[in-house]
Design a protein around this motif. Structure first.
Motif, mmCIF file in Angstrom:
data_model
loop_
_atom_site.group_PDB
_atom_site.id
_atom_site.type_symbol
_atom_site.label_atom_id
_atom_site.label_comp_id
_atom_site.label_asym_id
_atom_site.label_seq_id
_atom_site.Cartn_x
_atom_site.Cartn_y
_atom_site.Cartn_z
ATOM 1 N N PHE A 107 0.821 -1.352 -0.184
ATOM 2 C CA PHE A 107 -0.364 0.299 0.118
ATOM 3 C C PHE A 107 1.140 1.489 -0.366
ATOM 4 C CE2 PHE A 107 -3.067 -2.996 1.720
ATOM 5 C CZ PHE A 107 -4.536 -2.556 0.529
ATOM 6 N N GLY A 108 1.931 1.506 0.630
ATOM 7 C CA GLY A 108 2.803 2.629 0.459
ATOM 8 C C GLY A 108 3.162 3.060 -0.968
ATOM 9 N N MET A 109 4.333 1.792 -1.474
ATOM 10 C CA MET A 109 4.542 2.213 -3.166
ATOM 11 C C MET A 109 3.034 2.103 -3.536
ATOM 12 S SD MET A 109 7.626 -1.073 -3.012
ATOM 13 C CE MET A 109 8.130 -0.379 -4.514
ATOM 14 N N ALA A 110 2.333 1.773 -3.409
ATOM 15 C CA ALA A 110 1.044 1.840 -4.545
ATOM 16 C C ALA A 110 1.037 3.519 -4.830
ATOM 17 C CB ALA A 110 0.205 0.784 -4.392
ATOM 18 N N SER A 111 0.460 4.143 -3.287
ATOM 19 C CA SER A 111 -0.480 5.243 -2.914
ATOM 20 C C SER A 111 0.444 6.282 -3.912
ATOM 21 C CB SER A 111 -0.182 5.035 -1.071
ATOM 22 O OG SER A 111 0.654 4.964 -0.584
ATOM 23 N N ALA A 112 2.375 5.903 -2.631
ATOM 24 C CA ALA A 112 3.167 6.961 -3.986
ATOM 25 C C ALA A 112 3.136 6.916 -5.164
ATOM 26 C CB ALA A 112 4.897 6.512 -2.888
ATOM 27 N N ALA A 113 2.943 6.209 -5.799
ATOM 28 C CA ALA A 113 3.206 5.795 -7.319
ATOM 29 C C ALA A 113 1.609 6.753 -8.080
ATOM 30 C CB ALA A 113 3.156 4.483 -7.612
ATOM 31 N N LEU A 114 0.546 6.521 -6.498
ATOM 32 C CA LEU A 114 -0.149 6.935 -7.411
ATOM 33 C C LEU A 114 -0.933 8.238 -7.019
ATOM 34 C CD1 LEU A 114 -3.287 3.607 -7.213
ATOM 35 C CD2 LEU A 114 -2.269 4.919 -8.985
ATOM 36 N N LEU A 115 -0.350 8.895 -5.662
ATOM 37 C CA LEU A 115 0.151 10.005 -5.836
ATOM 38 C C LEU A 115 0.689 11.309 -5.754
ATOM 39 C CD1 LEU A 115 -2.429 8.982 -1.945
ATOM 40 C CD2 LEU A 115 -3.268 9.815 -4.569
ATOM 41 N N LEU A 116 2.018 10.847 -4.968
ATOM 42 C CA LEU A 116 2.990 11.210 -5.303
ATOM 43 C C LEU A 116 4.037 11.206 -6.835
ATOM 44 C CD1 LEU A 116 4.481 10.819 -1.785
ATOM 45 C CD2 LEU A 116 2.996 12.588 -2.741
ATOM 46 N N GLY A 117 3.398 10.632 -7.786
ATOM 47 C CA GLY A 117 4.066 10.077 -9.461
ATOM 48 C C GLY A 117 5.793 9.573 -9.314
ATOM 49 N N GLU A 118 5.911 8.789 -7.495
ATOM 50 C CA GLU A 118 7.093 7.483 -7.816
ATOM 51 C C GLU A 118 7.232 6.510 -8.764
ATOM 52 O OE1 GLU A 118 7.422 6.890 -3.170
ATOM 53 O OE2 GLU A 118 7.891 8.583 -3.033
ATOM 54 N N ARG A 119 7.934 6.357 -9.357
ATOM 55 C CA ARG A 119 8.245 4.961 -10.204
ATOM 56 C C ARG A 119 8.066 3.835 -9.535
ATOM 57 N NH1 ARG A 119 12.500 6.194 -14.906
ATOM 58 N NH2 ARG A 119 11.483 4.438 -15.581
ATOM 59 N N ILE A 120 8.215 3.098 -9.926
ATOM 60 C CA ILE A 120 8.212 1.909 -9.339
ATOM 61 C C ILE A 120 9.209 1.334 -10.074
ATOM 62 C CG2 ILE A 120 7.400 -0.580 -8.447
ATOM 63 C CD1 ILE A 120 5.514 0.997 -7.830
ATOM 64 N N PHE A 121 10.633 0.983 -9.705
ATOM 65 C CA PHE A 121 11.566 0.004 -10.421
ATOM 66 C C PHE A 121 11.562 -1.367 -10.156
ATOM 67 C CE2 PHE A 121 12.949 4.703 -9.782
ATOM 68 C CZ PHE A 121 13.193 5.035 -11.214
ATOM 69 N N LEU A 122 12.162 -2.274 -11.348
ATOM 70 C CA LEU A 122 12.254 -3.174 -11.003
ATOM 71 C C LEU A 122 12.911 -3.967 -9.800
ATOM 72 C CD1 LEU A 122 11.506 -6.054 -12.008
ATOM 73 C CD2 LEU A 122 13.464 -5.908 -13.565
ATOM 74 N N VAL A 123 13.779 -2.821 -9.616
ATOM 75 C CA VAL A 123 14.669 -3.566 -8.214
ATOM 76 C C VAL A 123 14.293 -3.504 -7.510
ATOM 77 C CG1 VAL A 123 15.882 -1.232 -8.274
ATOM 78 C CG2 VAL A 123 16.546 -3.195 -7.581
ATOM 79 N N ASP A 124 13.119 -2.317 -7.066
ATOM 80 C CA ASP A 124 12.204 -2.216 -6.576
ATOM 81 C C ASP A 124 11.508 -4.115 -5.941
ATOM 82 O OD1 ASP A 124 13.606 0.261 -5.845
ATOM 83 O OD2 ASP A 124 12.741 1.277 -6.664
ATOM 84 N N VAL A 125 10.613 -4.018 -7.003
ATOM 85 C CA VAL A 125 9.930 -5.284 -7.104
ATOM 86 C C VAL A 125 11.268 -6.156 -6.335
ATOM 87 C CG1 VAL A 125 8.251 -6.608 -7.988
ATOM 88 C CG2 VAL A 125 8.474 -3.954 -7.880
ATOM 89 N N ALA A 126 11.827 -6.389 -6.272
ATOM 90 C CA ALA A 126 12.390 -7.556 -6.590
ATOM 91 C C ALA A 126 13.729 -7.217 -5.322
ATOM 92 C CB ALA A 126 13.730 -7.791 -7.837
ATOM 93 N N GLY A 127 13.423 -6.296 -4.484
ATOM 94 C CA GLY A 127 14.292 -6.058 -2.924
ATOM 95 C C GLY A 127 12.779 -6.488 -1.904
#
Length: 294
Positions: A246-266
């Protein structure tokens, strides 16, 4: 678990995940130490007038207030203010489970099982993988890691305290943390910076402050405490792993933060490692992994 309680568990995880977006918004208006002081002040007052005295020795309330309230949140807010993305912070902070286990071994003489050690190694690999993307800003990353270390230590102190009412305990921890945070803010940020921030407070700043103090801290811990009393840590703890989602999803949706593959893997490694450590774990160890609010 009943459907309404399942919904409550997911809702609390969502509240704590979105909390990182609220923190990011608040840090645009307040210096980190002042923001932390205001957060705990609002969480403590006026609730402290209604919850009654803490049901544990004062030394444990003071210890958790110092390590969790003052140290952990000061480092987290400073790290995010220094450039650590909100979504990534919600993930990296889950490394608290690593330090909780280490401190439990050192101070509580607990003996982790092989599956827990394996989970620890997997989670460490995930944190190191995420660290590779923060090479341009290692200071911000290390501040959030420091917050996770403090959180792990506070988990052990909370375990020793064993408060029967987690909400009441958190209210008193908030009250005792407020004073030192105000002093630190005045000494480090300076009275002029604090006063300027208070004078410039607007709707966004007020809403972010109210969210993290009242909804994330008080309502979140009240709901989580109810679930723990009803079902126990073994059933409830895995829902904490939804927080970084929820933290990464809401940051991507509301703050425009990119989610990188390395973030997902980590993230998969960190969450998977923590969950692996929960498999058939002793209740004493599992109980340290359920305090996930920010």
């Amino acid at each position: 678990m009943k459907a309404r309680h399942l919904a409550l568990a997911v809702a609390v995880a969502a509240i704590w995940g979105f909390n990182f977006v609220a923190i990011d918004a608040g840090l645009d208006h307040f210096p980190p130490l002042l923001f932390s002081a205001l957060r705990f002040g609002l969480a403590a007052f006026p609730a402290i007038l209604f919850v009654g005295r803490p049901q544990v020795p004062w030394r444990w309330v003071a210890a958790v207030a110092l390590v969790l309230g003052v140290t952990k949140f000061s480092l987290l807010f400073a790290g995010m203010a220094a450039g650590m993305p909100a979504g990534l912070s919600s993930l990296v902070l889950q490394s608290q489970a690593i330090f909780t286990m280490l401190f439990a071994v050192l101070f509580l003489r607990e003996r982790p099982r092989r599956v827990q050690i394996a989970g620890l190694a997997v989670a460490v690999a995930g944190v190191l993988l995420v660290a590779t993307r923060m090479g341009a800003n290692p200071a911000a990353f290390l501040l959030v890691i420091g917050a996770a270390v403090a959180w792990g230590l506070s988990n052990v102190a909370t375990r020793k305290a064993s408060p029967p009412d987690s909400l009441r305990f958190m209210v008193w921890v908030s009250a005792l943390a407020t004073g030192p945070l105000i002093v630190l803010s005045l000494l480090i940020d300076g009275p002029s910076a604090d006063l300027a921030a208070l004078r410039a407070i607007d709707t966004e700043a007020l809403l972010s402050l109210l969210y993290i103090a009242l909804i994330s801290t008080l309502a979140g811990f009240a709901g989580w405490g109810f679930l723990l009393r009803t079902y126990g840590a073994a059933t409830v703890a895995p829902f904490s792993m939804l927080v970084p989602f929820f933290g990464m999803a809401s940051a991507a949706l509301l703050l425009g933060e990119r989610i990188f593959l390395v973030d997902v893997a980590g993230g998969v490694l960190v969450v998977g490692g923590v969950l692996l450590g929960l498999v058939r774990a002793r209740p004493a160890v599992r109980s340290e992994l359920v305090r996930v609010g920010a």
